[in-house]
Design an enzyme around this catalytic site. Structure first.
Site, mmCIF file in Angstrom:
data_model
loop_
_atom_site.group_PDB
_atom_site.id
_atom_site.type_symbol
_atom_site.label_atom_id
_atom_site.label_comp_id
_atom_site.label_asym_id
_atom_site.label_seq_id
_atom_site.Cartn_x
_atom_site.Cartn_y
_atom_site.Cartn_z
ATOM 1 N N GLU A 174 -0.289 14.471 13.212
ATOM 2 C CA GLU A 174 0.646 14.863 12.158
ATOM 3 C C GLU A 174 0.080 14.268 10.876
ATOM 4 O O GLU A 174 -0.044 13.051 10.765
ATOM 5 C CB GLU A 174 2.037 14.339 12.501
ATOM 6 C CG GLU A 174 3.113 14.928 11.626
ATOM 7 C CD GLU A 174 3.404 14.071 10.420
ATOM 8 O OE1 GLU A 174 2.695 14.241 9.397
ATOM 9 O OE2 GLU A 174 4.301 13.233 10.506
ATOM 10 N N CYS B 89 6.161 11.688 5.042
ATOM 11 C CA CYS B 89 5.402 12.932 5.211
ATOM 12 C C CYS B 89 6.267 14.141 4.870
ATOM 13 O O CYS B 89 5.750 15.230 4.668
ATOM 14 C CB CYS B 89 4.841 13.032 6.613
ATOM 15 S SG CYS B 89 5.997 12.502 7.853
HETATM 16 P P1 NAP Z 1 -4.971 6.530 8.005
HETATM 17 O O1 NAP Z 1 -6.018 6.058 7.075
HETATM 18 O O2 NAP Z 1 -5.071 7.923 8.461
HETATM 19 O O3 NAP Z 1 -4.977 5.527 9.268
HETATM 20 C C1 NAP Z 1 -4.084 5.698 10.364
HETATM 21 C C2 NAP Z 1 -4.686 5.081 11.612
HETATM 22 O O4 NAP Z 1 -5.817 5.861 12.044
HETATM 23 C C3 NAP Z 1 -5.210 3.668 11.422
HETATM 24 O O5 NAP Z 1 -4.965 2.937 12.610
HETATM 25 C C4 NAP Z 1 -6.694 3.854 11.216
HETATM 26 O O6 NAP Z 1 -7.442 2.736 11.675
HETATM 27 C C5 NAP Z 1 -6.991 5.062 12.098
HETATM 28 N N1 NAP Z 1 -8.090 5.871 11.578
HETATM 29 C C6 NAP Z 1 -8.171 6.403 10.330
HETATM 30 N N2 NAP Z 1 -9.305 7.129 10.216
HETATM 31 C C7 NAP Z 1 -9.947 7.050 11.413
HETATM 32 C C8 NAP Z 1 -11.177 7.585 11.901
HETATM 33 N N3 NAP Z 1 -11.979 8.322 11.145
HETATM 34 N N4 NAP Z 1 -11.524 7.291 13.173
HETATM 35 C C9 NAP Z 1 -10.731 6.515 13.950
HETATM 36 N N5 NAP Z 1 -9.575 5.983 13.540
HETATM 37 C C10 NAP Z 1 -9.167 6.243 12.279
HETATM 38 O O7 NAP Z 1 -3.510 6.365 7.379
HETATM 39 P P2 NAP Z 1 -2.846 5.201 6.508
HETATM 40 O O8 NAP Z 1 -3.676 3.964 6.560
HETATM 41 O O9 NAP Z 1 -1.474 5.072 6.981
HETATM 42 O O10 NAP Z 1 -2.773 5.771 5.036
HETATM 43 C C11 NAP Z 1 -3.818 6.401 4.335
HETATM 44 C C12 NAP Z 1 -3.337 7.726 3.760
HETATM 45 O O11 NAP Z 1 -2.759 8.516 4.807
HETATM 46 C C13 NAP Z 1 -2.207 7.649 2.745
HETATM 47 O O12 NAP Z 1 -2.672 7.396 1.458
HETATM 48 C C14 NAP Z 1 -1.561 8.999 2.884
HETATM 49 O O13 NAP Z 1 -2.229 9.941 2.107
HETATM 50 C C15 NAP Z 1 -1.721 9.353 4.328
HETATM 51 N N6 NAP Z 1 -0.522 9.124 5.182
HETATM 52 C C16 NAP Z 1 0.124 10.183 5.694
HETATM 53 C C17 NAP Z 1 1.219 9.974 6.518
HETATM 54 C C18 NAP Z 1 1.952 11.093 7.140
HETATM 55 O O14 NAP Z 1 3.109 10.927 7.446
HETATM 56 N N7 NAP Z 1 1.329 12.178 7.411
HETATM 57 C C19 NAP Z 1 1.654 8.702 6.823
HETATM 58 C C20 NAP Z 1 0.955 7.638 6.294
HETATM 59 C C21 NAP Z 1 -0.138 7.869 5.489
HETATM 60 P P3 NAP Z 1 -7.866 1.529 10.710
HETATM 61 O O15 NAP Z 1 -6.888 1.480 9.575
HETATM 62 O O16 NAP Z 1 -7.824 0.332 11.595
HETATM 63 O O17 NAP Z 1 -9.247 1.875 10.246
#
Ligand code: NAP
Length: 494
Positions: free
Chosen positions: A235, A272
């Site tokens: 998601e 989201c």
């Molecule tokens: P994220 O960067 O997507 O990270 C979420 C989880 O996935 C973390 O545990 C991260 O691990 C892991 N991960 C991320 N990229 C990966 C990859 N290439 N391979 C393996 N594991 C991976 O999300 P976030 O830290 O919550 O926030 C970053 C951005 O996501 C926000 O600025 C926003 O735009 C978006 N976001 C969207 C939602 C939604 O509801 N859809 C919710 C929150 C955030 P590590 O952090 O340990 O590397």
């Protein structure tokens, strides 16, 4: 290999070794867990809920410190998480969810039966923005455990201590309910290597993820490249468009402005389901609506965002919008102090520009809104047709508006998992009818939901048993119906 590279390699090896142990243990526990009775699994879920309630006085202050989310919001989210656990326990006890179908005939003889079976070990990635409801004991974990799948959970680095406490609640509940402790385990390493190693592990059968598009898509691609590809239910958010129709805007513009701006700023915009794009009707009165919204934004306070990374991404997105000549910044909220603060912003553009600039269709995660002016009724339809996949789409209209613009609905059905009339998309109820999903890029599988009881079907598959003797059939399919569940026999509920 230089020293840094060698240390990096050692860390990677340690992470892999840890994941290897957790997944192998979870896989060994699967055989027994999938045969565990629905009543025992339900007791497990209910006990997790009870443990979380007991831990709340310790948990809430820790989570508040880690996430900067207000206490009232966290208390509400914790209650929602508990409700979710109990809802899935009720689902297991009621039993109909297994979709037991029996087709039998005597002449000519036929005996074909179908039921849902669990997929295997599920890797769950917790979200930063829901430290309870989409994290350790959140919707993905509970639906996998209810389905009969062990879970190896990748903790989000944004709330490590919260994750430890909730993982402790699950371990305690497993001990009390007599469940093998390896049915749930947690990976605490941070960095993409840990997540990648988890998804690549051959004994992982499915993945659930909530977070960024970049992260979700990367995990989806990794899963697809495995020798044995597996489903990834990611998601990844959306802009949740809101269409306001003319009579409604004329009659209740100020009220709608307050509701939409309030929804946009909730949780510093880190939902989201945040309504990020508002499409206005071709009407003189829209300027009053924009002015009222701008007034609300200009007095809105900045808030502390979940992580430095999320704040930096928000700032970057706001700057990008501000630099676009066809996009007007009409209001910004009260500036924040030091730290990861996010300031509310309101931008306006017109339909032509919106239709021609794909960047404006992308999620800006934070308290920012883009209002789109239209000149013709057709603009609303064109915008609806060009939207990417969304979690939600909302229409505000009087009954007369909704009759006049009724053709918007079938277009929006193609775009979103949940359609709303005269409401705000934030605040996702946990019910059997809920759909929290939608076409790509909102998610990687539009046929599923990550909220509500149907979330369980992401982690099961149907198996058909043909000509089986009674003693070999799963209980759900035996003639005597030992689980006493409602089934479909020869096309009729029985
Ligand atoms: P994220 O960067 O997507 O990270 C979420 C989880 O996935 C973390 O545990 C991260 O691990 C892991 N991960 C991320 N990229 C990966 C990859 N290439 N391979 C393996 N594991 C991976 O999300 P976030 O830290 O919550 O926030 C970053 C951005 O996501 C926000 O600025 C926003 O735009 C978006 N976001 C969207 C939602 C939604 O509801 N859809 C919710 C929150 C955030 P590590 O952090 O340990 O590397």
């Amino acid at each position: 290999m230089n020293n840094t590279a060698s240390i990096g390699h050692d860390v990677e090896q340690a992470i892999s070794a840890n994941i290897q142990i957790l997944v192998t243990n979870a896989h060994s526990a699967f055989e027994e867990y999938k045969k565990t009775s629905p009543a025992k699994k339900a007791l497990f879920l209910q006990t997790i809920a009870a443990e979380i309630i007991s831990a709340a006085p310790i948990l809430i202050p820790v989570t508040q410190q880690e996430t900067a989310l207000p206490v009232a919001r966290l208390e509400g989210e914790l209650q929602r998480t508990v409700k979710q656990l109990n809802l899935f326990a009720d689902l297991l006890l009621e039993g109909f969810w297994v979709r037991a179908v029996i087709d039998v005939k005597e002449n000519p003889a036929m005996d074909i039966r179908q039921v849902q079976v669990p997929l295997g070990v599920v890797a769950v990635f917790g979200a930063s923005n829901f430290p309870f409801a989409f994290s350790v004991a959140g919707g993905d974990t509970v639906s996998a455990l209810a389905a009969g799948c062990p879970v190896v959970y990748k903790a989000h680095p944004g709330h490590p201590e919260t994750s430890n406490i909730v993982a402790g609640c699950i371990a305690e509940a497993a001990a009390k309910a007599g469940i093998n402790p390896s049915v749930f385990s947690m990976v605490t390493s941070t960095g993409v290597e840990a997540g990648q190693a988890l998804v690549k592990h051959p004994q992982i059968s499915a993945v659930a993820f909530t977070g960024s598009f970049k992260g979700g898509k990367a995990l989806y691609d990794t899963a697809a490249k495995r020798p044995q590809p597996i489903p990834v239910y990611a998601e990844m958010g959306s802009v949740n468009p809101v269409f306001i129709l003319p009579r409604m805007l004329h009659e209740s513009g100020n009220d709608i402005a307050a509701k939409i701006i309030g929804s946009n700023h909730q949780g510093v915009g880190q939902f989201c389901t945040n309504p990020g794009i508002v499409v206005m009707p071709p009407l003189h009165g829209v300027q009053n609506f924009v002015d009222k919204s701008a007034e609300l934004v200009s007095i809105a306070k900045s808030g502390v965002m979940l992580t430095a990374g999320i704040q930096a991404a928000y700032q970057h997105g706001v700057l990008k919008f501000t630099q676009k000549t066809q996009v007007k910044l009409v209001a910004a909220g009260q500036p924040g102090g030091e730290g990861n603060t996010g300031t509310p912003h309101l931008f306006v553009t017109d339909a032509d520009n919106f239709l021609n600039d794909q960047e404006l269709h992308e999620e800006l995660f934070g308290p920012s809104s883009l209002f789109v002016e239209t000149s013709h009724k057709a603009d609303l339809y064109n915008i609806a047709r060009q939207l990417q996949g969304q979690l939600t789409a909302t229409v505000w209209g009087t009954d007369d508006d909704l009759r006049e613009f009724a053709d918007l609905i079938p277009i929006l059905e193609e775009k979103a998992g949940r359609l709303l009339i005269n409401g705000v998309p934030t605040g996702v109820e946990v019910t059997a009818a809920m759909v929290h999903g939608g076409p790509y890029p909102a998610t990687t599988d539009a046929k599923t939901t990550s909220v509500g009881t149907d979330a369980i079907y992401r982690f099961t598959r149907p198996v058909c048993y043909q000509n089986f003797p009674q003693f070999l059939l799963p209980d759900a399919l035996k003639d005597e119906n030992p689980l006493n569940i409602t089934r479909i026999k020869n096309g009729k509920l029985a």
